[in-house]
Design a protein around this motif. Structure first.
Motif: not given
Length: 134
Positions: A40-43, A100-102, A121-122, A131-134
């Motif tokens: 998961s990715v949270v902006d 935040t990535v998890s 994000s950069c 891995i977290f590129r989505f």
């Protein structure tokens, strides 16, 4: 006299057998076990709901858009996210837009859990590659 020697001989034979027996397998990575991770990715700056995907490796699949690139990156570090080294970091702006990535799940049969926060994000993509590129 033979009676007194027999127990000692059995002990010696037992000790020799213990030395010849291979040690039990150490718990760890099972190269044949599939890997399934919930990512998961949270902006944080946008306050939007988390984006979530599933990444399967060995065989590659799930709904991750770059699974074919993400699986080899994880294989290189044996599923240890803290050891990721995706190469030279691009020049990122100093914009503060926290991300935040998890990850949680299993890497080749071993439980995996990871969480990290980045200033933007950069920097997140620079540290984690596909891995977290989505």
């Amino acid at each position: 006299m033979l009676r007194n020697r027999l127990p000692g001989s059995l002990l010696t034979a037992g000790a020799v057998m213990l030395c010849l027996t291979p040690p039990p397998a150490v718990a760890g990575t099972d190269m044949n076990a599939p890997s399934v991770l919930a990512l998961s990715v949270v902006d944080e700056h946008r306050g939007t709901p988390a984006r979530r995907v599933t990444l399967r490796c060995d065989p590659t699949g799930g709904n991750h858009p770059f699974a074919a690139a993400a699986c080899p990156q994880l294989a290189e570090v044996d599923g240890n996210f803290t050891r990721l080294n995706v190469g030279p970091h691009p020049q990122c702006t100093k914009e503060y837009a926290p991300r935040t990535v998890s990850a949680s799940g299993f890497w080749r049969g071993r439980p995996v859990s990871h969480r990290a926060a980045y200033a933007n994000s950069c920097l997140a993509l620079a540290a984690t590659g596909s891995i977290f590129r989505f």
